[in-house]
Design a protein around this motif. Structure first.
Motif, PDB file in Angstrom:
ATOM      1  N   LYS A  94      -6.016  -1.320  -0.692  1.00 17.69           N
ATOM      2  CA  LYS A  94      -5.917   0.025  -1.246  1.00 17.69           C
ATOM      3  C   LYS A  94      -4.956   0.861  -0.401  1.00 17.69           C
ATOM      4  CE  LYS A  94     -10.641  -0.104  -3.040  1.00 17.69           C
ATOM      5  NZ  LYS A  94     -11.964   0.558  -2.989  1.00 17.69           N
ATOM      6  N   ASN A  95      -4.878   2.148  -0.701  1.00 12.68           N
ATOM      7  CA  ASN A  95      -3.933   3.047  -0.048  1.00 12.68           C
ATOM      8  C   ASN A  95      -4.359   3.431   1.361  1.00 12.68           C
ATOM      9  OD1 ASN A  95      -2.233   3.066  -2.273  1.00 12.68           O
ATOM     10  ND2 ASN A  95      -3.252   4.834  -3.186  1.00 12.68           N
TER      11      ASN A  95
ATOM     12  N   THR B 263      -2.140  -6.259   1.764  1.00 12.54           N
ATOM     13  CA  THR B 263      -2.704  -6.024   0.441  1.00 12.54           C
ATOM     14  C   THR B 263      -3.941  -5.148   0.592  1.00 12.54           C
ATOM     15  OG1 THR B 263      -4.020  -8.041   0.585  1.00 12.54           O
ATOM     16  CG2 THR B 263      -1.864  -8.210  -0.495  1.00 12.54           C
TER      17      THR B 263
ATOM     18  N   ASN C 205      -9.668   5.015  -3.779  1.00 10.48           N
ATOM     19  CA  ASN C 205      -8.433   4.232  -3.694  1.00 10.48           C
ATOM     20  C   ASN C 205      -7.909   4.093  -2.268  1.00 10.48           C
ATOM     21  OD1 ASN C 205      -8.075   3.734  -6.518  1.00 10.48           O
ATOM     22  ND2 ASN C 205      -7.635   5.911  -6.723  1.00 10.48           N
TER      23      ASN C 205
ATOM     24  N   LYS D  24       1.287  -0.973   5.676  1.00  9.82           N
ATOM     25  CA  LYS D  24       1.822  -0.834   4.313  1.00  9.82           C
ATOM     26  C   LYS D  24       2.064  -2.194   3.667  1.00  9.82           C
ATOM     27  CE  LYS D  24       4.916   1.982   2.858  1.00  9.82           C
ATOM     28  NZ  LYS D  24       5.502   3.181   2.302  1.00  9.82           N
TER      29      LYS D  24
ATOM     30  N   LYS E 144       0.830  -1.202   0.000  1.00  7.00           N
ATOM     31  CA  LYS E 144       0.000   0.000   0.000  1.00  7.00           C
ATOM     32  C   LYS E 144       0.864   1.250   0.000  1.00  7.00           C
ATOM     33  CE  LYS E 144      -3.814  -1.863   2.733  1.00  7.00           C
ATOM     34  NZ  LYS E 144      -4.750  -1.504   3.797  1.00  7.00           N
TER      35      LYS E 144
END
Length: 177
Positions: free
Chosen positions: A110-111, A108, A45, A105, A2
């Protein structure tokens, strides 16, 4: 992995809140001009939101008291209080922000959006954990308040990705290089 994205508004002189902690100055130069929606595509996102307790309190009391605006994403609120109760979307934590972000981070998905506040932002910057800086520069000089960037010994080199201008606001998007 991420990306960690700082998506925030600041005054031309670098403040994210005025001397009273208010953000009511975050607007364009004309109330009659239409503003493009850069937030909705950004939030599509995002699956994780990071913020401090003061930002959380401002959201639930002033900015969106009737509805949590980040539903659908997991929000981590950093606080020293142990009396806060987690909800479906909100997790209260006294963990080290850099440690938690480092773990998130690696997941898996999105941001990760760093929504505020300045203390968390500066801790993450010192550890070079922010991947993207998306800053809306608002056409106002506040002269004081809560400064976004603290002084640091660490130089952070950035690459300009995009600029967007509308109604006196300039959004700049940089990535870490």
């Amino acid at each position: 992995m991420k990306n960690v994205v700082l998506y925030i508004a600041m005054s031309l002189d670098g403040y994210i809140a005025d001397s009273k902690g208010s953000v009511d100055w975050i607007k364009g130069q004309s109330d009659s001009s239409e503003m493009p929606d850069t937030y909705s595509p950004f939030f599509k996102n995002i699956d994780t939101v990071i913020l401090g307790k003061r930002t959380y309190d401002q959201i639930i009391t002033e900015l969106s008291p009737d509805e949590w605006p980040y539903s659908g994403a997991t929000t981590y609120v950093f606080t020293h209080s142990t009396s806060m109760t987690d909800t479906k979307d909100i997790k209260f934590t006294n963990a080290n922000p850099c440690g938690l972000i480092g773990t998130l981070k690696e997941e898996t998905g999105k941001n990760i959006w760093v929504c505020g506040g300045a203390d968390i932002v500066n801790q993450l910057m010192k550890e070079d954990l922010i991947d993207i800086y998306h800053i809306a520069i608002i056409p106002v000089i506040l002269g004081g308040g809560i400064r976004l960037f603290d002084t640091t010994d660490n130089q952070i080199n950035l690459r300009l990705i995009e600029t967007v201008n509308y109604n006196g606001i300039t959004e700049v998007i940089y990535e870490s290089r």
